[in-house]
Design a protein around this motif. Structure first.
Motif, PDB file in Angstrom:
ATOM      1  N   LEU A  25      -4.465   1.153 -10.517  1.00 48.97           N
ATOM      2  CA  LEU A  25      -2.905   0.927 -10.201  1.00 48.97           C
ATOM      3  C   LEU A  25      -2.375   2.315  -9.729  1.00 48.97           C
ATOM      4  CD1 LEU A  25      -2.081  -0.498 -13.680  1.00 48.97           C
ATOM      5  CD2 LEU A  25      -2.394  -1.835 -11.457  1.00 48.97           C
ATOM      6  N   ASP A  26      -1.768   2.235  -8.302  1.00 49.03           N
ATOM      7  CA  ASP A  26      -1.087   3.198  -7.528  1.00 49.03           C
ATOM      8  C   ASP A  26       0.282   3.406  -7.525  1.00 49.03           C
ATOM      9  OD1 ASP A  26      -0.899   5.581  -6.056  1.00 49.03           O
ATOM     10  OD2 ASP A  26      -2.420   4.853  -4.701  1.00 49.03           O
ATOM     11  N   GLU A  27       0.897   4.175  -8.805  1.00 45.72           N
ATOM     12  CA  GLU A  27       2.177   4.419  -8.451  1.00 45.72           C
ATOM     13  C   GLU A  27       3.122   2.882  -8.626  1.00 45.72           C
ATOM     14  OE1 GLU A  27       3.748   7.499  -6.015  1.00 45.72           O
ATOM     15  OE2 GLU A  27       2.112   8.581  -6.143  1.00 45.72           O
ATOM     16  N   TYR A  41      -2.110  -1.413  -3.847  1.00 44.41           N
ATOM     17  CA  TYR A  41      -1.832  -0.435  -2.877  1.00 44.41           C
ATOM     18  C   TYR A  41      -0.374   0.507  -3.329  1.00 44.41           C
ATOM     19  CZ  TYR A  41      -5.272  -2.024   0.423  1.00 44.41           C
ATOM     20  OH  TYR A  41      -6.502  -2.423   0.947  1.00 44.41           O
ATOM     21  N   GLN A  42      -0.441   1.513  -2.883  1.00 41.71           N
ATOM     22  CA  GLN A  42       0.824   2.358  -3.273  1.00 41.71           C
ATOM     23  C   GLN A  42       1.965   1.867  -2.451  1.00 41.71           C
ATOM     24  OE1 GLN A  42       0.697   6.600  -2.680  1.00 41.71           O
ATOM     25  NE2 GLN A  42       2.720   6.979  -3.092  1.00 41.71           N
ATOM     26  N   ILE A  43       1.725   1.755  -1.161  1.00 40.83           N
ATOM     27  CA  ILE A  43       2.716   1.038  -0.245  1.00 40.83           C
ATOM     28  C   ILE A  43       2.385  -0.534  -0.078  1.00 40.83           C
ATOM     29  CG2 ILE A  43       3.600   0.902   2.121  1.00 40.83           C
ATOM     30  CD1 ILE A  43       2.491   4.075   2.256  1.00 40.83           C
ATOM     31  N   LYS A  49      -4.730  11.342  -4.351  1.00 42.25           N
ATOM     32  CA  LYS A  49      -4.887  10.599  -5.178  1.00 42.25           C
ATOM     33  C   LYS A  49      -5.051   9.211  -4.445  1.00 42.25           C
ATOM     34  CE  LYS A  49      -0.822  11.277  -6.902  1.00 42.25           C
ATOM     35  NZ  LYS A  49      -0.360  12.151  -6.129  1.00 42.25           N
ATOM     36  N   SER A  50      -4.327   8.611  -3.721  1.00 45.32           N
ATOM     37  CA  SER A  50      -4.469   7.390  -3.110  1.00 45.32           C
ATOM     38  C   SER A  50      -5.839   7.235  -2.407  1.00 45.32           C
ATOM     39  CB  SER A  50      -3.291   7.052  -2.198  1.00 45.32           C
ATOM     40  OG  SER A  50      -2.302   6.969  -2.948  1.00 45.32           O
ATOM     41  N   THR A  51      -6.154   8.449  -1.877  1.00 41.72           N
ATOM     42  CA  THR A  51      -7.368   8.547  -1.127  1.00 41.72           C
ATOM     43  C   THR A  51      -8.555   8.285  -2.024  1.00 41.72           C
ATOM     44  OG1 THR A  51      -6.647   9.814   0.684  1.00 41.72           O
ATOM     45  CG2 THR A  51      -8.880   9.816   0.642  1.00 41.72           C
TER      46      THR A  51
HETATM   47 MG   LIG Z   1      -0.513   8.126  -3.112  1.00 41.91          MG
END
Ligand SMILES: [Mg+2]
Ligand SMILES: Nc1ncnc2c1ncn2[C@@H]1O[C@H](COP(=O)(O)OP(=O)(O)O)[C@@H](O)[C@H]1O
Lengths: 242, 343
Positions: free
Chosen positions: A162-164, A85-87, A43-45
């Motif tokens: 939006l990522d998590e 970014y998720q992180i 997903k993030s990719t």
């Molecule tokens: Mg992810």
């Protein structure tokens, strides 16, 4: 509805690991799309491919009808793609407000005064105004996630990724977040939201896709998708915290 | 809505500091009348190190470009000054400016090569490039080859009529260059470029995602610092009146010591390199005749700083008291009634 984003059969592999597998996707202008899928599904990719951090091995990315597959992340941002970014990647040595000014000044080429005001407005919108002059490096993880969203909004995006960002929030905070995202959506911004907190997601999105092993395995009306047997099977473990 | 927000740059501490800074500069400008010749020479050295440290700090602390090859531009500046003055008959002061300009121009192809390398490879690449310059100038027989050359007496007389007058002039030039280097970093940091550079310092991927052209920003920083470094290099050798490849392209004098200064004082600030230079010269006055122990002392202090206070002396102070003397930050002040943030 006019198309704002199209992924045309994109693939990406890291070594022998296929992370994005012949993925196609279309998003209408003003639409809100939810993305779910197990950890490591890619997903993030997919966000990296849309925003320009990662170049796909195969396939094309179109933004508002333009092929942006070869465009750098900075250019895509100025074209209107804002991402979190998720992180979190805060600018730790800058204040929260200055973090947003970067987005306002470079993501949208706003003149100084307008950028100053817009960034302050976004801080209020995202509930970070009390932290304006605090160094971003001192923020908690939850505040950093909120900063990710605020910074993306500072660029005045047409498409927001939006990522998590809802994980770990209390119910009250989660409701606030949903209200904020709904308001952003209502102002005409297209949204793609990757989220494990499914009930929050379902309050906002018009459509849901499920990604597993880099491929899209289900797509459609959020409630129908969630109730499909296939998704229930794959998503079983994650439904619990949803 | 926008009138509810104000953006403040200066703080009370920065206003006090800027007034004191102005007074110190005035006192220093008058030094040729109150200081001895030996003191003036040492102050020139201090000013050139303040300038070099500002430039290295800008490059590494903001651009994330950890170069160990800035001696390339110090040496280039010095040699260009000697060559222009000796062979092209350019007046020494004009040659000084041209030398800086040439250093900046040479930095363009240098950057195109060095920027292909990342991290440690970039650092080593810059050093290799500087070595190539050193070896190249050692081959240039017109410039004295490996043993170097002196500035011809006629040109030395062109700088100023008498030795004291020349030394005073070089002193003011050094003070001016140190102030110019500080001013350059200060104005850059306060501008849009400063936002971009500070962002790149903290996270390059996030900067790109927010629209910052990271390659172009770093390139401009690299070329600008090379120009200023070349200008300072030209002045260093205008004072020495003699140049040789080993002195001009010395990695220990023009890069290692400068890194020591910036690490001790605090990377990523304007204050740090100034504090670091003062600490370094104090240590040198104290311990220079300790021989090898002096170098061990410097190394020990640098390692201890990196372990205990990675952001240097100024990093500790500024964090402890939330202080900035050069007002480069942007503070948001909300006036009037506070709206519900999440309406
Ligand atoms: Mg992810
Ligand atoms: N830069 C990278 N290098 C190697 N593997 C990567 C890289 N980025 C992601 N991966 C791998 O790709 C897979 C998908 O990652 P990701 O897109 O972050 O998944 P998700 O966001 O769905 O959890 C994971 O197995 C991850 O380890």
């Amino acid at each position: 509805m006019q198309e704002i984003l199209k992924l045309d059969r994109v693939s990406k592999a890291y070594g022998s690991l296929t992370v994005t597998d012949d993925l196609s996707l279309s998003l209408g202008a003003g639409e809100a799309l939810g993305v779910i899928g197990p950890n490591g599904a890619g997903k993030s990719t997919m966000f990296n491919i849309i925003a320009g951090g990662v170049r796909p091995d195969k396939g094309q990315v179109y933004y508002r009808g333009t092929d942006v597959t070869g465009a750098k992340a900075a250019r895509r941002c100025r074209m209107g793609i804002g991402r979190s970014y998720q992180i979190p990647h805060p600018f730790a040595g800058m204040t929260v407000y200055e973090n947003l000014l970067v987005g306002a000044a470079f993501g949208d080429d706003m003149p100084r005064g307008e950028g100053f005001a817009h960034a302050a407005h976004v801080l209020e919108q995202t509930g970070l105004i009390d932290k304006a002059n605090v160094r971003a490096g001192t923020l908690t993880l939850l505040e950093r996630k909120r900063l990710e969203m605020a910074r993306a909004l500072a660029t005045r995006p047409k498409l927001l990724l939006l990522d998590e960002i809802a994980g770990g929030l209390t119910e009250h905070e989660c409701n606030d977040l949903v209200a904020t995202i709904k308001a952003i959506h209502a102002s005409g911004v297209s949204i793609i939201w990757i989220e494990h907190i499914v009930h929050a997601l379902l309050e906002v999105v018009d459509r849901l896709i499920v990604i597993n092993f880099g491929a899209k395995i289900a797509e459609g009306d959020p409630h129908e998708v969630m109730n499909s047997a296939e998704v229930r099977q794959i998503y079983m473990g994650l439904e619990a915290d949803g | 809505m926008s009138e509810r927000y104000q953006v403040h740059r200066s703080t009370r501490a920065s206003r006090v500091a800027m007034s004191l800074f102005a007074l110190v500069v005035l006192a220093l400008a008058a030094a040729p009348w109150w200081a001895g010749r030996g003191d003036l020479r040492m102050l020139v050295e201090i000013f050139t190190y303040v300038g070099l440290a500002q430039m290295w700090g800008l490059l590494a602390g903001y651009g994330g470009l950890v170069s160990i090859g800035q001696q390339a531009f110090v040496g280039l500046g010095g040699y260009m000054l000697f060559a222009l003055a000796t062979f092209a008959g350019v007046p020494p002061l004009a040659a000084l400016l041209l030398a800086g300009l040439i250093a900046a121009l040479i930095a363009i192809p240098t950057a195109l090569v060095a920027f292909r390398l990342q991290g440690a490879y970039f650092a080593i690449g810059t050093w290799v490039i500087a070595e190539v310059f050193r070896l190249g100038f050692a081959q240039a027989s017109a410039l004295g080859g490996g043993s170097g050359m002196s500035l011809p007496a006629g040109i030395v007389r062109d700088i100023a009529a008498s030795a004291p007058a020349r030394e005073a002039l070089i002193y003011w030039l050094a003070l001016g260059l140190a102030l110019a280097a500080i001013g350059m970093v200060y104005l850059l940091l306060r501008s849009r470029w400063g936002l971009a550079m500070t962002a790149i310092r903290d996270s390059e991927p996030a900067s790109e995602s927010l629209g910052v052209e990271t390659w172009r920003t770093k390139f401009v920083v690299y070329v600008a610092t090379a120009g200023m470094t070349g200008l300072i290099g030209a002045l260093i050798f205008l004072q020495k009146l003699r140049i040789s490849p080993d002195a001009a392209f010395s990695v220990s004098d023009w890069t290692a010591l400068v890194i020591f200064i910036v690490v001790i004082g605090g990377i990523g600030s304007i204050e740090g390199p100034i504090i670091g230079t003062i600490v370094f010269f104090a240590l040198r006055e104290l311990a220079a005749d300790w021989g090898a122990w002096y170098m061990i002392l410097l190394g020990g202090i640098a390692v201890a700083t990196m372990l205990v206070a990675p952001r240097g002396i100024w990093g500790v102070i500024s964090e402890r008291w939330d202080l900035q003397l050069f007002p480069v930050r942007r503070r948001l002040v909300v006036t009037g009634a506070k709206a519900d943030a999440r309406a």
